[in-house]
Design an enzyme around this catalytic site. Sequence first.
Site, short mmCIF file in Angstrom:
data_model
loop_
_atom_site.label_atom_id
_atom_site.label_comp_id
_atom_site.label_asym_id
_atom_site.label_seq_id
_atom_site.Cartn_x
_atom_site.Cartn_y
_atom_site.Cartn_z
N ALA A 74 0.87 -1.18 0.00
CA ALA A 74 0.00 0.00 0.00
C ALA A 74 0.90 1.22 0.00
O ALA A 74 2.05 1.16 0.45
CB ALA A 74 -0.88 -0.02 1.24
N GLY A 117 0.62 -5.05 0.99
CA GLY A 117 -0.57 -5.12 0.14
C GLY A 117 -0.29 -5.77 -1.20
O GLY A 117 -1.19 -6.34 -1.82
N GLU A 120 -0.55 -9.37 -0.60
CA GLU A 120 -1.97 -9.67 -0.37
C GLU A 120 -2.76 -9.64 -1.68
O GLU A 120 -3.66 -10.45 -1.90
CB GLU A 120 -2.55 -8.66 0.64
CG GLU A 120 -1.96 -8.87 2.04
CD GLU A 120 -2.32 -7.76 3.00
OE1 GLU A 120 -2.12 -6.58 2.65
OE2 GLU A 120 -2.79 -8.06 4.11
N GLU A 140 4.63 -5.07 7.11
CA GLU A 140 3.87 -4.04 7.82
C GLU A 140 4.34 -3.84 9.26
O GLU A 140 4.29 -2.74 9.80
CB GLU A 140 2.36 -4.40 7.83
CG GLU A 140 1.67 -4.28 6.48
CD GLU A 140 1.70 -5.57 5.66
OE1 GLU A 140 2.57 -6.44 5.91
OE2 GLU A 140 0.85 -5.70 4.76
C1 LIG Z 1 -4.71 -5.10 -2.29
C2 LIG Z 1 -5.01 -4.12 -1.26
C3 LIG Z 1 -3.84 -3.60 -0.46
C4 LIG Z 1 -4.27 -3.10 0.86
C5 LIG Z 1 -3.17 -2.84 1.80
C6 LIG Z 1 -3.52 -3.15 3.20
C7 LIG Z 1 -2.49 -2.82 4.21
C8 LIG Z 1 -1.17 -2.89 3.64
C9 LIG Z 1 -0.19 -2.18 4.11
C10 LIG Z 1 1.07 -2.13 3.39
O1 LIG Z 1 1.25 -2.67 2.33
S1 LIG Z 1 2.29 -1.22 4.11
C11 LIG Z 1 3.61 -1.21 2.95
C12 LIG Z 1 4.37 -2.47 2.95
N1 LIG Z 1 5.52 -2.35 2.08
C13 LIG Z 1 6.71 -1.93 2.49
O2 LIG Z 1 6.93 -1.64 3.65
C14 LIG Z 1 7.80 -1.85 1.44
C15 LIG Z 1 8.29 -0.44 1.31
N2 LIG Z 1 9.36 -0.35 0.32
C16 LIG Z 1 10.61 -0.77 0.53
O3 LIG Z 1 10.94 -1.30 1.56
C17 LIG Z 1 11.60 -0.54 -0.56
O4 LIG Z 1 11.09 0.44 -1.41
C18 LIG Z 1 11.93 -1.81 -1.38
C19 LIG Z 1 10.67 -2.47 -1.92
C20 LIG Z 1 12.71 -2.80 -0.52
C21 LIG Z 1 12.83 -1.39 -2.60
O5 LIG Z 1 13.94 -0.66 -2.15
P1 LIG Z 1 14.79 0.21 -3.19
O6 LIG Z 1 15.92 0.80 -2.43
O7 LIG Z 1 15.13 -0.60 -4.38
O8 LIG Z 1 13.79 1.33 -3.70
P2 LIG Z 1 13.33 2.64 -2.92
O9 LIG Z 1 14.27 3.75 -3.22
O10 LIG Z 1 13.06 2.35 -1.50
O11 LIG Z 1 11.91 2.93 -3.62
C22 LIG Z 1 11.78 3.58 -4.88
C23 LIG Z 1 10.65 4.59 -4.76
O12 LIG Z 1 9.45 3.89 -4.49
C24 LIG Z 1 8.85 4.41 -3.29
N3 LIG Z 1 8.13 3.35 -2.59
C25 LIG Z 1 8.53 2.08 -2.41
N4 LIG Z 1 7.60 1.40 -1.72
C26 LIG Z 1 6.62 2.27 -1.44
C27 LIG Z 1 5.38 2.15 -0.74
N5 LIG Z 1 4.94 0.99 -0.22
N6 LIG Z 1 4.62 3.25 -0.62
C28 LIG Z 1 4.99 4.42 -1.18
N7 LIG Z 1 6.16 4.59 -1.88
C29 LIG Z 1 6.95 3.52 -1.99
C30 LIG Z 1 10.03 4.94 -2.50
O13 LIG Z 1 9.58 5.88 -1.54
C31 LIG Z 1 10.87 5.56 -3.59
O14 LIG Z 1 10.29 6.79 -4.00
P3 LIG Z 1 11.07 8.17 -3.70
O15 LIG Z 1 11.10 8.31 -2.23
O16 LIG Z 1 12.43 8.01 -4.31
O17 LIG Z 1 10.22 9.21 -4.37
#
Ligand SMILES: CCCCCCC/C=C/C(=O)SCCNC(=O)CCNC(=O)[C@H](O)C(C)(C)COP(=O)(O)OP(=O)(O)OC[C@H]1O[C@@H](n2cnc3c(N)ncnc32)[C@H](O)[C@@H]1OP(=O)(O)O
Length: 266
Positions: A74, A117, A120, A140
């Site tokens: 998400a 997400g 999921e 999460e």
């Molecule tokens: C189907 C329905 C879904 C409902 C959801 C229900 C509840 C769910 C909750 C969640 O899903 S919470 C989020 C869980 N995910 C994470 O915690 C992963 C977060 N991301 C990372 O850990 C890393 O990005 C990565 C996947 C390990 C990749 O690392 P890498 O160093 O290769 O890239 P980054 O520089 O970190 O990312 C590039 C760019 O993308 C943005 N970004 C990455 N993930 C997210 C995210 N989940 N939300 C928003 N933005 C994300 C990251 O911020 C970078 O952008 P900039 O900051 O450079 O603009």
Amino acid sequence: MIINTNKSWEFIKTEVTGEKKNVAVITLNRPKALNALCNGLMKELSTALKAYGKDANISAIVLTGSEKAFAAGADIKEMAPNTYSQCIQGNFLNDWTEVARTQKPIIAAVNGYALGGGCELAMMCDIIYAGDKAKFGQPEIALGTIPGVGGTQRLTRVVGRSKAMEMCLTGNMINAQEAEKVGLVSKVIPPDQLLVEAVKLGEKIGTHSNLIVQLCKEAVNTAFETTLEEGLKYERRFNHATFSTIDCKEGVKAFIEKRPAKFINE
Ligand SMILES: CCCCCCC/C=C/C(=O)SCCNC(=O)CCNC(=O)[C@H](O)C(C)(C)COP(=O)(O)OP(=O)(O)OC[C@H]1O[C@@H](n2cnc3c(N)ncnc32)[C@H](O)[C@@H]1OP(=O)(O)O
């Protein structure tokens, strides 16, 4: 209803493919944020799924992302201002489960990250094919929250309590090979072949009666939602129901006459 594939989506791409043009491919397309699932993306995904769900020409749907990410979860930045009262009163995430409501078979073709997400979302699909560099996880917990659309429930039913608990409590990722070993993924494929293989799978499913495929999908899913006794009752009734269809008569006749069946989905 036929979806206008020229429609200009902001967060997804759609295409109809396969020899019989009966497999829809939906590609999550928010590369700068690793396909993080923002509200806009989920609305577009829901709209496309509803349209393909009603399109009689479509037998199966493939959901995919990019080589780096199926979906990194998400959108954390969009979720940041959430409050408990807003989540409760707005029923946060309630509209995000269209994939699980879709009656047609959905195949997730996962390359790269399927986290939170994103994992999921893949689990809401019926079959998961993974590229050999795919990574699955429920991180999460590291954000001070817990999964909200199946990470503690679907994952546990699929991989068992110990592995699900380990993934949800540590936030550690598992790779494609481990995901296959624990039954989360049904096949691991080289990344550049993943979409081709997922479409082939959709085409294979599409050679059968769409009507019977729908019943069969519902029967399998019932195994996740009921006791064994109730599930067996459902299965038996669905089995009985197939004998009232033209397609069952045709399938059996075609076997006896040693020719391919011509299903009409009735
Ligand atoms: C189907 C329905 C879904 C409902 C959801 C229900 C509840 C769910 C909750 C969640 O899903 S919470 C989020 C869980 N995910 C994470 O915690 C992963 C977060 N991301 C990372 O850990 C890393 O990005 C990565 C996947 C390990 C990749 O690392 P890498 O160093 O290769 O890239 P980054 O520089 O970190 O990312 C590039 C760019 O993308 C943005 N970004 C990455 N993930 C997210 C995210 N989940 N939300 C928003 N933005 C994300 C990251 O911020 C970078 O952008 P900039 O900051 O450079 O603009």
